[in-house]
Scaffold this motif. Sequence first.
Motif, PDB file in Angstrom:
ATOM      1  N   SER A 170       0.808  -1.214   0.000  1.00 58.60           N
ATOM      2  CA  SER A 170       0.000   0.000   0.000  1.00 58.60           C
ATOM      3  C   SER A 170       0.842   1.266   0.000  1.00 58.60           C
ATOM      4  O   SER A 170       0.291   2.358  -0.019  1.00 58.60           O
ATOM      5  CB  SER A 170      -0.908   0.023   1.224  1.00 58.60           C
ATOM      6  N   GLY A 171       2.160   1.136   0.077  1.00 63.26           N
ATOM      7  CA  GLY A 171       2.989   2.330   0.192  1.00 63.26           C
ATOM      8  C   GLY A 171       2.989   2.901   1.590  1.00 63.26           C
ATOM      9  O   GLY A 171       3.164   4.106   1.796  1.00 63.26           O
ATOM     10  N   ASN A 172       2.791   2.027   2.609  1.00 66.11           N
ATOM     11  CA  ASN A 172       2.789   2.437   4.019  1.00 66.11           C
ATOM     12  C   ASN A 172       1.731   3.507   4.307  1.00 66.11           C
ATOM     13  O   ASN A 172       1.971   4.461   5.038  1.00 66.11           O
ATOM     14  CB  ASN A 172       4.179   2.937   4.433  1.00 66.11           C
ATOM     15  N   ASN A 173       0.571   3.336   3.736  1.00 67.39           N
ATOM     16  CA  ASN A 173      -0.555   4.224   4.010  1.00 67.39           C
ATOM     17  C   ASN A 173      -1.383   3.580   5.125  1.00 67.39           C
ATOM     18  O   ASN A 173      -2.030   2.553   4.918  1.00 67.39           O
ATOM     19  CB  ASN A 173      -1.395   4.404   2.737  1.00 67.39           C
ATOM     20  N   LEU A 174      -1.365   4.186   6.310  1.00 64.58           N
ATOM     21  CA  LEU A 174      -1.997   3.568   7.473  1.00 64.58           C
ATOM     22  C   LEU A 174      -3.496   3.382   7.280  1.00 64.58           C
ATOM     23  O   LEU A 174      -4.042   2.324   7.613  1.00 64.58           O
ATOM     24  CB  LEU A 174      -1.734   4.416   8.721  1.00 64.58           C
ATOM     25  N   ASP A 176      -5.175   2.969   4.502  1.00 64.17           N
ATOM     26  CA  ASP A 176      -5.399   1.862   3.573  1.00 64.17           C
ATOM     27  C   ASP A 176      -5.107   0.523   4.236  1.00 64.17           C
ATOM     28  O   ASP A 176      -5.818  -0.463   4.010  1.00 64.17           O
ATOM     29  CB  ASP A 176      -4.521   2.019   2.328  1.00 64.17           C
ATOM     30  N   ASP A 177      -4.055   0.483   5.043  1.00 57.31           N
ATOM     31  CA  ASP A 177      -3.688  -0.775   5.689  1.00 57.31           C
ATOM     32  C   ASP A 177      -4.718  -1.184   6.742  1.00 57.31           C
ATOM     33  O   ASP A 177      -4.983  -2.380   6.930  1.00 57.31           O
ATOM     34  CB  ASP A 177      -2.303  -0.661   6.317  1.00 57.31           C
ATOM     35  N   LEU A 178      -5.287  -0.241   7.439  1.00 55.46           N
ATOM     36  CA  LEU A 178      -6.343  -0.566   8.401  1.00 55.46           C
ATOM     37  C   LEU A 178      -7.566  -1.139   7.687  1.00 55.46           C
ATOM     38  O   LEU A 178      -8.172  -2.109   8.155  1.00 55.46           O
ATOM     39  CB  LEU A 178      -6.729   0.683   9.199  1.00 55.46           C
ATOM     40  N   ARG A 179      -7.920  -0.535   6.544  1.00 50.61           N
ATOM     41  CA  ARG A 179      -9.039  -1.083   5.768  1.00 50.61           C
ATOM     42  C   ARG A 179      -8.720  -2.486   5.275  1.00 50.61           C
ATOM     43  O   ARG A 179      -9.566  -3.386   5.321  1.00 50.61           O
ATOM     44  CB  ARG A 179      -9.356  -0.162   4.583  1.00 50.61           C
ATOM     45  N   ALA A 180      -7.476  -2.681   4.801  1.00 46.12           N
ATOM     46  CA  ALA A 180      -7.073  -4.006   4.315  1.00 46.12           C
ATOM     47  C   ALA A 180      -7.120  -5.035   5.437  1.00 46.12           C
ATOM     48  O   ALA A 180      -7.524  -6.194   5.221  1.00 46.12           O
ATOM     49  CB  ALA A 180      -5.670  -3.937   3.722  1.00 46.12           C
ATOM     50  N   TYR A 181      -6.736  -4.637   6.639  1.00 47.18           N
ATOM     51  CA  TYR A 181      -6.750  -5.535   7.796  1.00 47.18           C
ATOM     52  C   TYR A 181      -8.164  -6.048   8.071  1.00 47.18           C
ATOM     53  O   TYR A 181      -8.395  -7.263   8.213  1.00 47.18           O
ATOM     54  CB  TYR A 181      -6.196  -4.769   8.999  1.00 47.18           C
ATOM     55  N   HIS A 182      -9.127  -5.150   8.121  1.00 42.99           N
ATOM     56  CA  HIS A 182     -10.504  -5.563   8.394  1.00 42.99           C
ATOM     57  C   HIS A 182     -11.083  -6.366   7.225  1.00 42.99           C
ATOM     58  O   HIS A 182     -11.871  -7.304   7.427  1.00 42.99           O
ATOM     59  CB  HIS A 182     -11.360  -4.339   8.690  1.00 42.99           C
ATOM     60  N   ARG A 183     -10.678  -6.040   6.005  1.00 39.05           N
ATOM     61  CA  ARG A 183     -11.154  -6.802   4.852  1.00 39.05           C
ATOM     62  C   ARG A 183     -10.576  -8.208   4.836  1.00 39.05           C
ATOM     63  O   ARG A 183     -11.261  -9.164   4.445  1.00 39.05           O
ATOM     64  CB  ARG A 183     -10.785  -6.062   3.562  1.00 39.05           C
ATOM     65  N   HIS A 219       2.954  -9.323   4.142  1.00 37.41           N
ATOM     66  CA  HIS A 219       3.445  -8.228   3.307  1.00 37.41           C
ATOM     67  C   HIS A 219       2.950  -6.873   3.821  1.00 37.41           C
ATOM     68  O   HIS A 219       3.727  -5.923   3.958  1.00 37.41           O
ATOM     69  CB  HIS A 219       2.969  -8.405   1.859  1.00 37.41           C
ATOM     70  N   ARG A 220       1.667  -6.780   4.094  1.00 32.76           N
ATOM     71  CA  ARG A 220       1.068  -5.482   4.424  1.00 32.76           C
ATOM     72  C   ARG A 220       1.479  -4.969   5.794  1.00 32.76           C
ATOM     73  O   ARG A 220       1.645  -3.757   5.990  1.00 32.76           O
ATOM     74  CB  ARG A 220      -0.467  -5.588   4.385  1.00 32.76           C
ATOM     75  N   PHE A 221       1.623  -5.877   6.774  1.00 40.05           N
ATOM     76  CA  PHE A 221       1.717  -5.437   8.159  1.00 40.05           C
ATOM     77  C   PHE A 221       3.070  -5.700   8.809  1.00 40.05           C
ATOM     78  O   PHE A 221       3.226  -5.492  10.005  1.00 40.05           O
ATOM     79  CB  PHE A 221       0.600  -6.106   8.977  1.00 40.05           C
ATOM     80  N   TRP A 222       4.032  -6.168   8.037  1.00 43.21           N
ATOM     81  CA  TRP A 222       5.358  -6.489   8.584  1.00 43.21           C
ATOM     82  C   TRP A 222       5.966  -5.274   9.298  1.00 43.21           C
ATOM     83  O   TRP A 222       6.468  -5.387  10.422  1.00 43.21           O
ATOM     84  CB  TRP A 222       6.263  -6.960   7.453  1.00 43.21           C
ATOM     85  N   LEU A 240      -2.121  -1.956  14.371  1.00 46.54           N
ATOM     86  CA  LEU A 240      -1.695  -3.058  13.497  1.00 46.54           C
ATOM     87  C   LEU A 240      -0.441  -3.753  14.011  1.00 46.54           C
ATOM     88  O   LEU A 240       0.148  -4.563  13.296  1.00 46.54           O
ATOM     89  CB  LEU A 240      -1.431  -2.517  12.074  1.00 46.54           C
ATOM     90  N   GLU A 241      -0.050  -3.444  15.246  1.00 45.17           N
ATOM     91  CA  GLU A 241       1.179  -4.030  15.777  1.00 45.17           C
ATOM     92  C   GLU A 241       1.112  -5.553  15.835  1.00 45.17           C
ATOM     93  O   GLU A 241       2.119  -6.236  15.670  1.00 45.17           O
ATOM     94  CB  GLU A 241       1.474  -3.466  17.185  1.00 45.17           C
ATOM     95  N   ASP A 242      -0.059  -6.085  16.070  1.00 46.32           N
ATOM     96  CA  ASP A 242      -0.222  -7.537  16.192  1.00 46.32           C
ATOM     97  C   ASP A 242      -1.112  -8.093  15.069  1.00 46.32           C
ATOM     98  O   ASP A 242      -1.708  -9.159  15.213  1.00 46.32           O
ATOM     99  CB  ASP A 242      -0.856  -7.864  17.558  1.00 46.32           C
ATOM    100  N   ALA A 243      -1.159  -7.370  13.946  1.00 47.09           N
ATOM    101  CA  ALA A 243      -2.096  -7.718  12.885  1.00 47.09           C
ATOM    102  C   ALA A 243      -1.792  -9.074  12.255  1.00 47.09           C
ATOM    103  O   ALA A 243      -2.709  -9.840  11.936  1.00 47.09           O
ATOM    104  CB  ALA A 243      -2.083  -6.636  11.802  1.00 47.09           C
ATOM    105  N   ILE A 244      -0.518  -9.403  12.066  1.00 48.21           N
ATOM    106  CA  ILE A 244      -0.176 -10.670  11.410  1.00 48.21           C
ATOM    107  C   ILE A 244      -0.644 -11.847  12.268  1.00 48.21           C
ATOM    108  O   ILE A 244      -1.281 -12.789  11.769  1.00 48.21           O
ATOM    109  CB  ILE A 244       1.345 -10.760  11.135  1.00 48.21           C
TER     110      ILE A 244
END
Length: 376
Positions: A170-174, A176-183, A219-222, A240-244
């Motif tokens: 996502s280019g480190n866009n928080l 976008d990454d939060l949306r991706a996490y819930h999706r 990939h997204r949350f490393w 997202l610290e514990d997202a993986i």
Amino acid sequence: MSQRHKHPPLLILALDAGDVNFIEQWINDGSLPTIAALRQRGCWGRVTGPESVSPDFGIWTSLLSGVPLHQHGYYYMRQLTPGSYDLRIFTHLDTEVSPFWSYLRGTTTSVAIFDPPQVDLVPGLRGIQLTGWGSRYIPQITVKPTAEPPGLAPEARKVFGKEVRIGDYSGNNLADDLRAYHRLLDNIDRKSKLVRHFLSGKHYDLIVIGLFEAHTAAHRFWDYSPELRGVTGPVEGTGLEDAIRTVYRALDRELERLFEILPQDTTSVLLSCYGMEGMYPTTGLIEDFCHRLGYQAKPTGAGPADGSRSPMDLVRRLIPQAWRTALSHHLPPAVQERLLADHFRNSTDWSKTTAFSIPSLYTSFMRVNLRDREPR
């Protein structure tokens, strides 16, 4: 669940990029009780061998077909078109290789196949097959939801809902990454409902299920994980610290729900071909290596290597390469690939080149400019 059947089902769970270090760590701390119970009741080991020299492309193709990489040729998604210096997108569909269950065609053995990684559906089998209903999204490779028999598609669509594509980066866009996490978490739930919908109350001899969310999550949350980044001090809270680990736990819970509807004597196999680790892109590195050592020659004239003239050649001459690269990131993937292929073809004097690199991301490929195989 009690059910009459001749043979216990064989269940194969293809956990894409299920990292063995993550799994062992989270088994030990109690985060993955379903996977822990599988390992405790059975046996486990690490997959290795010459196929692992390739990145993730083609490894599942080899494992599920029994055909080695050097035969099916799926070593990367971007390859040369034979007999030219043109690049093309290469997928498992270009290998003409079938998974091992294709040998069940014409038998009474029944199958239930859900999103098998890097292999295609097999017409003519007894049972059901679905692909593209939760597969990993790679922008350059289009995987549309399909079904075999085709009449299953409307029912699958009704259960699964609308397809949601979640990319690896996502280019480190928080936001976008939060949306991706819930999706991702929602996709795990929807995929689980789809699988259980078609398996409940039915018997299949072979069940294959591809699980891809762990790959995308890593990939997204490393970079959000202090542990993986090696950060020891306080870190700004992102959620997202514990997202993986949360994605792995969600997959583990859905496996538990799956086992509740399967016969107790089901033989279960959990497979993962590779894991994850911190790396840096190598794009341009091996190309620079070939240029500096004189293997790959640059054109000496003002025009392209093949002597042609086109509007694209004019653009290439007027706009610096660094600018073109930055601009291309905002274009659709298909356009990016065309620009990349154009640059690759026209930035080398092929008549003076002995070896050259094929553009890639994390793995470098070097090819000999072999007489009677290459055009020049």
